[in-house]
Design a protein around this motif. Sequence first.
Motif, short mmCIF file in Angstrom:
data_model
loop_
_atom_site.label_atom_id
_atom_site.label_comp_id
_atom_site.label_asym_id
_atom_site.label_seq_id
_atom_site.Cartn_x
_atom_site.Cartn_y
_atom_site.Cartn_z
N UNK A 21 0.33 -0.94 -0.26
CA UNK A 21 -0.34 0.42 0.17
C UNK A 21 0.66 1.13 -0.21
N UNK A 22 2.19 1.33 0.22
CA UNK A 22 2.65 2.52 0.44
C UNK A 22 3.29 3.18 -1.33
N UNK A 23 2.90 4.07 -1.18
CA UNK A 23 3.07 4.96 -2.68
C UNK A 23 4.18 4.98 -3.46
N UNK A 24 5.18 4.10 -2.92
CA UNK A 24 6.15 3.89 -3.99
C UNK A 24 6.62 2.22 -4.02
N UNK A 25 6.96 1.55 -3.90
CA UNK A 25 7.60 0.50 -3.33
C UNK A 25 9.19 -0.03 -4.65
N UNK A 26 10.50 -0.36 -3.18
CA UNK A 26 11.50 -0.06 -4.05
C UNK A 26 11.76 -2.21 -3.83
N UNK A 27 11.61 -2.44 -4.76
CA UNK A 27 11.46 -3.61 -4.51
C UNK A 27 13.61 -5.02 -5.15
N UNK A 28 14.17 -3.97 -3.70
CA UNK A 28 15.95 -4.78 -3.99
C UNK A 28 15.94 -6.31 -4.92
N UNK A 29 17.04 -6.90 -5.44
CA UNK A 29 17.61 -8.55 -5.59
C UNK A 29 16.30 -9.17 -5.83
N UNK A 30 15.43 -9.24 -6.86
CA UNK A 30 14.27 -9.75 -7.35
C UNK A 30 15.08 -11.48 -7.76
N UNK A 31 14.80 -12.37 -6.38
CA UNK A 31 15.47 -13.63 -7.66
C UNK A 31 16.77 -14.13 -6.42
N UNK A 32 17.40 -12.99 -5.80
CA UNK A 32 18.11 -14.14 -4.48
C UNK A 32 17.34 -14.24 -3.43
N UNK A 33 15.54 -14.04 -3.50
CA UNK A 33 15.04 -14.93 -2.53
C UNK A 33 15.35 -16.37 -2.56
N UNK A 34 14.60 -16.95 -1.21
CA UNK A 34 14.18 -18.30 -1.69
C UNK A 34 13.02 -18.66 -2.58
N UNK A 35 12.59 -19.58 -3.15
CA UNK A 35 11.56 -19.73 -3.76
C UNK A 35 10.04 -20.64 -3.46
N UNK A 36 9.98 -21.24 -2.32
CA UNK A 36 9.30 -22.03 -1.93
C UNK A 36 8.15 -21.04 -2.12
N UNK A 37 6.42 -22.11 -2.15
CA UNK A 37 5.59 -21.80 -2.66
C UNK A 37 5.18 -20.92 -1.84
#
Length: 222
Positions: A63-79
């Motif tokens: 819900x924030x006005x602007x989201x900066x999501x850094x390093x997408x793809x480095x997180x775990x890939x669980x369901x």
Amino acid sequence: GGAGLYIHGGVGAGKTHAASAMARLFAEAGYDVAFTTAKGMLERVKATFDGGDTEAAVARYAKCDVLVLDDLGKEDATEWSVGTVFSVLDARYEDMRPTIVTSNYAPGALADRLARRGERVTAEAIASRISQTCRPVYLGGRDRRRRASTGIAQVRRAGSTQLDPSQAAPMPAAIEIAIHVLGGADAPARTPAPTRTVPPSRGRRPPSNKRKAEGPWTASRG
């Protein structure tokens, strides 16, 4: 959905640097900005499982006005991880809120990366949302941090600790491109103003006047 950016490139290409500079400009202009790595976002949501408010934790990013999501793809890939990332991005898509995403993975390779543990349908849905809402910006594959370190070493051998400007990583041109894409003629000013024009997002309501900022320039990040 709201206008956004997908900044991709190799390790050390300047993706986080560009994204954090943009986030800071929006925060200084009074927008509610959340800056987090994808992994950090998931860790903070997961931390609410033992009696916290999980819905509020997800809403902080959705819900924030602007989201900066850094390093997408480095997180775990669980369901759960892939599903939570989709929930945040889908909510922002529905509300037409801009998102700036950085990743080592090109747009065409993102779904495969997120589906590496079998969550193909959700991974493709995430990639689809990003492709619909975020303009891709490629910063190249050269590691600017290593180039800057080389410059420091060369100057130190000459008897000085000052960085050689010819070897230093320049401010990514993507910052200027991004401000144009997200803000157009009304790109955020560097000083907060009582009346603000939101980034173009096909008619969503103006952001709250409360100034909340998270990022590397504050005590807490995410």
